[in-house]
Design an enzyme around this catalytic site. Sequence first.
Site, PDB file in Angstrom:
ATOM      1  CB  CYS A   1      37.540 -24.206   6.690  1.00 18.71           C
ATOM      2  SG  CYS A   1      38.986 -24.931   5.857  1.00 18.71           S
TER       3      CYS A   1
ATOM      4  CG  HIS B   1      35.636 -28.603   7.112  1.00 19.02           C
ATOM      5  ND1 HIS B   1      35.079 -27.706   6.220  1.00 19.02           N
ATOM      6  CD2 HIS B   1      36.956 -28.650   6.823  1.00 19.02           C
ATOM      7  CE1 HIS B   1      36.025 -27.235   5.427  1.00 19.02           C
ATOM      8  NE2 HIS B   1      37.168 -27.800   5.770  1.00 19.02           N
TER       9      HIS B   1
ATOM     10  CD  GLU C   1      31.374 -28.043   7.121  1.00 21.01           C
ATOM     11  OE1 GLU C   1      32.295 -27.749   6.335  1.00 21.01           O
ATOM     12  OE2 GLU C   1      31.212 -27.486   8.227  1.00 21.01           O
TER      13      GLU C   1
END
Length: 210
Positions: free
Chosen positions: A83, A190, A192
């Site tokens: 990011c 992202h 995750e």
Amino acid sequence: MSLVVIVDYGMGNLRSVAQALQHVKQDGQSIQISSDPATIDRADRVVLPGQGAMPDCMKALRESGLLRSVMDAAKAKPLFGVCVGEQMMLDRSEEGPADCLGLFPGEVIKFDPRLTIECGLKVPHMGWNRVKQCQKHPMWEGVADNAWFYFVHSYHANPQNPAHVAGETDYGVRFTCAIARDNIFATQFHPEKSADDGLQLYANFLRWKP
């Protein structure tokens, strides 16, 4: 024991990144969040996350005392920017404006406001979008071309060198969403928050031998 360190300079989504890495780590790998320069210096692999405004992120990184350790890692270790951690890799950002790390020639620019007027698209860009892989890279292993990843951002990388573009996304305009060179790979999205393909990307990072 191989040490993987997530850099804690006060501006990242650290716990989610750590949980994703813990989920895919290999035997003999230790995942740590650290704000200690010596720990980052000792790391075998480094993850640089980031969220918030670029001037705040750069100020926090400098004041944390971790800037030198991050720059040293960029010279010699597998380094993954996420990011704002991706945006920080470039020379400069329009947000602020602010000087960045200068690891990739180029700048970070804001989405054109005409996207909202002419295309009916919202800025910040928030949600799931496909990622077109622009180069064959070990970090993409096991990830299908045009796989879906999760984004939250108003600015994006605009690298000068096309060879540094590892992935692109179409959001009214086609923009760079992943950059790579040598031992550095970084994404605007992202991993995750991107389900199985995001976990695959982190698993690839933990195996990557640039």
